[in-house]
Write a protein that holds these residues in place. Structure first.
Motif: not given
Length: 567
Positions: A463, A476, A479, A522-523, A525-528, A531
């Motif tokens: 990123r 992060k 978490d 959980q991580f 689910e928020q990938m870009t 990524d």
């Protein structure tokens, strides 16, 4: 105001057990009704610990001199104030069992005896916030005698604002605390009971911004508050009486040795200052619980206080584990044991991550906190049940780390419950002892945590490039531990000495693997999009071939977790 006596005037905030409501009580009322209160409940947890240690100093002083009936131990000579004026201790006369019998009698009674209130009554003048012996302060004459002429009270220099003593604000005259819990006009205002609490806290959690020092022959630096240097640990009971009793240590590190407990209010001021200037270490718990970091003098005008503060040097904390019961310890570069001071970098660390510092393990060579050794003595003597749940508690304030200020930056508070038989497992097979097995699981948790950090470093590099990866991974990675903390502390508190070790270890390993994958999910689910697309590997000229992306990093993490858990 001519008098405000801490023995009889309400100034300590407590929570009532039945109503869960806050109440303001005096020392006398608290000690008479300690069983009715859940805990001390002041403005912050660090303040509560400072007040708790003050109360422990009172109790330890009294019951190390007299038994539950108020009778002086035969090896001591006391005056009418119940202060020690002589002793004839030798190995034939001192009997540690008498001290333990006193502790047991108080435990059976479920309350403190008249001995406490007799002492407080006979020494009431030493607990007045005003007068000729102002509590935790000095008179104008005493202050002027210990500072240079230019810093004497009439010069008006060397003052500390109330808003700086209030550790919820900690605002000096040079910088404004923007997010303080008080509005600007109220920052320098306190009720008398609040001022008492913050004076006690300030002596324990003092930074090094003060410009005034006591006069010394040699160059000296202002010491920080002693509690500021610790990673504290104490035992929390079901109510305030249990908390006070469990932390009331009546024996030395060497059980065959007796030391006179002497809190600061019994000290001659000039002698105390000389001892501090020589940086002589306290030799008893009551003194270290009440140690001063500053000579404070309060001038009053129209009921408005002006606080003058002169710094005292810190005493040497090296190998002080025999006089400070409520601290964990670590080795310095020279192999000496020093307090394991908390840093901002470990602010998010749950108590279990330092498990090895609390319990008897080979690697800490027996340098577990004295409070833990005391609980073991009580367990071995049958004074507490072997199946009792021991509630280990930590609380304190972390400084900003600035060498010229050490201003409060954050507060921590956590607890860990564990069965006494688990904490002090007597299994002759070292490998099967619960503390050793628990420490293995702690290290396994840390290993998996490091693998998750490695996964985040890969994503951070994708990123933000290599320069931004470390900051991203550091933020992060918490978490993972946030998801782990409650399940692991629940697993710990549920352990019994009757449990099959391997079965309980397997149970946690399965839970650890599940929680690790949940954190990963959980991580994910928020990938870009970046990524997913990934970046080309270093040294690979083909931009579309063999790229690093989140799926490869996730697969690597899963494989790594499986390997360390099931090896």
């Amino acid at each position: 105001m001519d008098s405000f006596n801490l023995v009889t005037e309400p100034w300590i905030k407590v929570l009532e057990s039945k109503t869960n409501s806050e109440r303001l009580v005096s020392i006398e009322e608290l000690l008479k009704n300690a069983k009715d209160y859940r805990q001390i409940a002041g403005e912050m947890h660090g303040q509560d610990l400072a007040v708790l240690r003050l109360l422990e100093a009172i109790l330890t002083t009294i019951y190390s001199r007299v038994n539950e009936d108020g009778q002086a131990y035969e090896w001591l000579k006391l005056d009418e104030r119940m202060q020690v004026v002589g002793s004839n201790i030798d190995e034939a006369e001192f009997d540690s069992e008498e001290l333990l019998n006193t502790w047991e009698a108080l435990s059976s009674k479920g309350g403190f005896t008249d001995a406490v209130f007799n002492y407080l009554d006979r020494n009431a003048d030493l607990f007045d916030f005003f007068g000729s012996h102002p509590f935790y302060q000095v008179t104008k004459e005493q202050y002027d005698a210990h500072v240079v002429a230019a810093k004497r009270v009439d010069k008006g220099k060397g003052t500390v604002d109330l808003m700086q003593m209030n550790r919820l604000i900690s605002q000096s005259g040079n910088s404004v605390a923007l997010f303080a819990p008080k509005s600007a006009p109220q920052k320098n205002k306190m009720s008398i009971d609040e001022l008492v609490r913050w004076v006690i806290s300030y002596q324990n959690f003092t930074g090094v911004t003060d410009k005034t020092k006591v006069v010394a022959k040699e160059k000296m630096s202002n010491g920080r508050g002693w509690l500021y240097t610790l990673n504290p640990i104490y035992i929390k009971g079901k109510n305030l009486f249990e908390t006070l009793l469990l932390n009331m240590i009546l024996l030395n590190d060497d059980e065959d040795k007796y030391t006179i407990q002497k809190p600061v209010w019994e000290e001659d001021l000039d002698s105390y200052v000389k001892k501090r200037l020589k940086q002589i270490k306290p030799d008893n718990y009551a003194e270290v619980y009440t140690v001063w970091s500053r000579l404070l003098h309060i001038e009053w005008k129209d009921d408005v206080p002006t606080v003058f503060s002169a710094g005292l040097p810190a005493f040497n904390s090296t190998n002080a584990f025999d006089i400070e019961p409520m601290s964990t310890w670590r080795k310095d570069k020279d192999g000496n044991w020093i307090p394991a001071t908390r840093q901002l970098s470990s602010l998010g660390w749950a108590m279990w991550r330092n498990f090895g510092q609390y319990v008897p393990l080979e690697k800490n060579e027996g340098k577990q906190p004295l409070i833990i050794e005391w609980i073991n003595i009580l367990k071995e003597g049958g004074y507490i049940q072997s199946t009792a749940r021991i509630n280990l508690h930590t609380t304190g304030i972390i400084s900003n780390g600035g060498a010229t200020s050490l201003m409060p930056a954050a507060e921590f508070d956590d607890n860990l419950q564990i069965e006494a038989d688990v904490l002090f497992d007597e299994n002759p097979d070292l490998a099967k002892k619960w503390p050793a097995r628990i420490e293995e699981m702690v290290e396994l948790n840390q290993t998996v945590g490091r693998k998750y950090y490695g996964f985040l470093m890969e994503i951070g590099t994708i990123r933000f490039g290599s320069r931004g990866a470390g900051d991203f991974a550091g933020r992060k990675s918490q978490d993972f531990y946030d998801n782990l903390n409650e399940p692991f502390t629940n697993w710990l508190s549920g352990l019994s000495n009757q449990d099959e070790r391997e079965e309980k270890v397997r149970e946690w390993k399965d839970e650890l693997q599940k929680l690790s994958l949940q954190t990963l999910d959980q991580f994910l689910e928020q990938m870009t999009p970046r990524d997913i697309t990934g970046v080309k590997k270093s040294g690979n000229d083909d931009a579309d071939k063999d790229r690093d992306n989140i799926f490869k990093a996730a697969s690597k993490f899963k494989a790594g977790v499986w390997k360390v858990i099931h090896k």
